[in-house]
Motif scaffolding. Structure first.
Motif, PDB file in Angstrom:
ATOM      1  N   TRP A  35       0.850  -1.190   0.000  1.00 49.19           N
ATOM      2  CA  TRP A  35       0.000   0.000   0.000  1.00 49.19           C
ATOM      3  C   TRP A  35       0.885   1.240   0.000  1.00 49.19           C
ATOM      4  CZ3 TRP A  35      -5.265   0.041  -0.392  1.00 49.19           C
ATOM      5  CH2 TRP A  35      -5.961  -1.148  -0.103  1.00 49.19           C
ATOM      6  N   TYR A  36       0.470   2.226  -0.799  1.00 47.31           N
ATOM      7  CA  TYR A  36       1.196   3.488  -0.892  1.00 47.31           C
ATOM      8  C   TYR A  36       0.246   4.643  -0.626  1.00 47.31           C
ATOM      9  CZ  TYR A  36       4.608   0.644  -3.432  1.00 47.31           C
ATOM     10  OH  TYR A  36       5.507  -0.333  -3.794  1.00 47.31           O
ATOM     11  N   ALA A  43       5.585  12.055  -4.765  1.00 40.71           N
ATOM     12  CA  ALA A  43       5.725  10.662  -5.154  1.00 40.71           C
ATOM     13  C   ALA A  43       4.993   9.770  -4.151  1.00 40.71           C
ATOM     14  CB  ALA A  43       7.202  10.276  -5.188  1.00 40.71           C
ATOM     15  N   PRO A  44       4.586   8.591  -4.566  1.00 37.67           N
ATOM     16  CA  PRO A  44       3.995   7.644  -3.602  1.00 37.67           C
ATOM     17  C   PRO A  44       4.975   7.304  -2.485  1.00 37.67           C
ATOM     18  CG  PRO A  44       3.559   6.943  -5.857  1.00 37.67           C
ATOM     19  CD  PRO A  44       4.541   8.067  -5.935  1.00 37.67           C
ATOM     20  N   LYS A  45       4.407   7.047  -1.299  1.00 39.74           N
ATOM     21  CA  LYS A  45       5.200   6.645  -0.128  1.00 39.74           C
ATOM     22  C   LYS A  45       4.732   5.273   0.313  1.00 39.74           C
ATOM     23  CE  LYS A  45       5.671   9.449   3.470  1.00 39.74           C
ATOM     24  NZ  LYS A  45       5.328  10.161   4.729  1.00 39.74           N
ATOM     25  N   LEU A  46       5.682   4.370   0.509  1.00 39.03           N
ATOM     26  CA  LEU A  46       5.349   3.010   0.945  1.00 39.03           C
ATOM     27  C   LEU A  46       4.863   3.021   2.384  1.00 39.03           C
ATOM     28  CD1 LEU A  46       5.467  -0.101   0.388  1.00 39.03           C
ATOM     29  CD2 LEU A  46       7.806  -0.019   1.318  1.00 39.03           C
ATOM     30  N   ASP A  82      -3.582  12.730   6.767  1.00 41.56           N
ATOM     31  CA  ASP A  82      -3.795  11.483   6.016  1.00 41.56           C
ATOM     32  C   ASP A  82      -4.571  11.713   4.719  1.00 41.56           C
ATOM     33  OD1 ASP A  82      -4.428   9.669   9.122  1.00 41.56           O
ATOM     34  OD2 ASP A  82      -2.531  10.228   8.146  1.00 41.56           O
ATOM     35  N   VAL A  83      -5.012  12.948   4.496  1.00 38.26           N
ATOM     36  CA  VAL A  83      -5.692  13.259   3.233  1.00 38.26           C
ATOM     37  C   VAL A  83      -4.726  13.014   2.081  1.00 38.26           C
ATOM     38  CG1 VAL A  83      -6.632  15.131   1.830  1.00 38.26           C
ATOM     39  CG2 VAL A  83      -7.322  14.901   4.227  1.00 38.26           C
ATOM     40  N   ALA A  84      -5.111  12.107   1.196  1.00 38.27           N
ATOM     41  CA  ALA A  84      -4.213  11.644   0.133  1.00 38.27           C
ATOM     42  C   ALA A  84      -4.975  10.647  -0.725  1.00 38.27           C
ATOM     43  CB  ALA A  84      -2.970  10.966   0.721  1.00 38.27           C
ATOM     44  N   THR A  85      -4.301  10.196  -1.779  1.00 35.66           N
ATOM     45  CA  THR A  85      -4.797   9.062  -2.545  1.00 35.66           C
ATOM     46  C   THR A  85      -3.969   7.844  -2.178  1.00 35.66           C
ATOM     47  OG1 THR A  85      -5.528  10.468  -4.371  1.00 35.66           O
ATOM     48  CG2 THR A  85      -5.222   8.137  -4.855  1.00 35.66           C
TER      49      THR A  85
ATOM     50  N   TYR B 109       8.165  -4.774  -3.831  1.00 38.10           N
ATOM     51  CA  TYR B 109       7.587  -3.447  -3.658  1.00 38.10           C
ATOM     52  C   TYR B 109       8.690  -2.409  -3.816  1.00 38.10           C
ATOM     53  CZ  TYR B 109       9.406  -4.650   0.961  1.00 38.10           C
ATOM     54  OH  TYR B 109      10.221  -5.069   1.973  1.00 38.10           O
ATOM     55  N   PHE B 110       8.270  -1.135  -3.773  1.00 43.17           N
ATOM     56  CA  PHE B 110       9.205  -0.036  -4.004  1.00 43.17           C
ATOM     57  C   PHE B 110       9.295   0.820  -2.748  1.00 43.17           C
ATOM     58  CE2 PHE B 110       9.480  -1.337  -8.251  1.00 43.17           C
ATOM     59  CZ  PHE B 110       8.201  -1.589  -8.726  1.00 43.17           C
TER      60      PHE B 110
END
Lengths: 106, 123
Positions: A35-36, A43-46, A82-85, B109-110
């Motif tokens: 989940w990101y 950028a997405p964060k793991l 936590d507002v994000a996609t 995963y990344f």
């Protein structure tokens, strides 16, 4: 090809709410799921890997669960930051991302 | 500290070739695999391809015929080249690392991503 479907696509919740996001695979992915979190312009964060392992530095209010084809990301007490996609991603039989869930404050 | 950073032209003409560079620090490309991932404006993420720690590559079958990924380990750089660009290739392009816990050739995963570089395909 294994498809990944996230629901809902848009979720409105209040600060302090328990929030649950869903990710379904078209066949078993054997817990090979991440989940990101992606905030606007970043950028997405793991957050979670191997379906339920919390990435270092991620707050404990985030948790992952599930197995087989059905997986869930839970935020135990929603915070304004936590507002994000949120995207799920499988890494079994190739890499594929879900379409995302946009989380907003009610 | 692991860092990745993408760089590129910003604007590319239709039918032309896109060239992007991912410069990494805090990691060795001979023991880490790096993928390219893109995201059209307002849309989801698409995995494009990977260069493995041994220099081998794998590509998304949907764009395989147009894509090439290579690297220069001495400069800690990974390169993406994609030809025959169309407007639907307009996107933010990210490079991302897969942690070295994964065996060579194993999908994962990344954990570290670059900030991304925006590419617009327009005449």
């Amino acid at each position: 090809d294994i498809q990944m479907t996230q629901s809902p696509s848009l979720l409105s919740a209040s600060v302090g709410d328990r929030v649950t996001l869903s990710c379904k695979a078209s066949q078993s992915i054997y817990n090979s799921l991440a989940w990101y979190q992606q905030k606007l312009g970043e950028a997405p964060k793991l957050l979670i890997y191997d379906a339920n392992s919390l990435q270092t530095g991620i707050p404990s209010r985030f948790s992952g669960s599930g197995s087989g084809t059905d997986y869930t990301l839970t935020i135990s007490s929603l915070q304004p930051e936590d507002v994000a996609t949120y995207f799920c991603q499988k890494y079994y039989s190739g890499w594929t991302f879900g379409g995302g869930t946009k989380l907003e404050l009610k | 500290q692991v860092q990745l950073k993408e760089s590129g032209p910003g604007l590319v003409q239709p039918s032309q070739t896109l060239s992007l560079t991912c410069t990494v620090s805090g990691l060795s490309l001979t023991s880490n695999s790096v993928s390219w991932i893109r995201q059209p404006p307002g849309k989801g993420l698409e995995w494009m391809g990977v260069i493995w720690s041994n220099g081998g590559t794998d590509y998304n079958s949907a764009i395989k015929s147009r894509l090439s990924i290579s690297r220069d380990t001495s400069k800690s750089q990974v390169f993406l080249k994609m030809n025959s660009l169309q407007t639907e290739d307009t996107a933010m392009y990210f490079c991302a690392r897969m942690p070295p816990v994964f065996l060579l050739g194993a999908e994962g995963y990344f954990d570290f991503w670059g900030p991304g570089t925006m590419v617009t395909v327009s005449s």
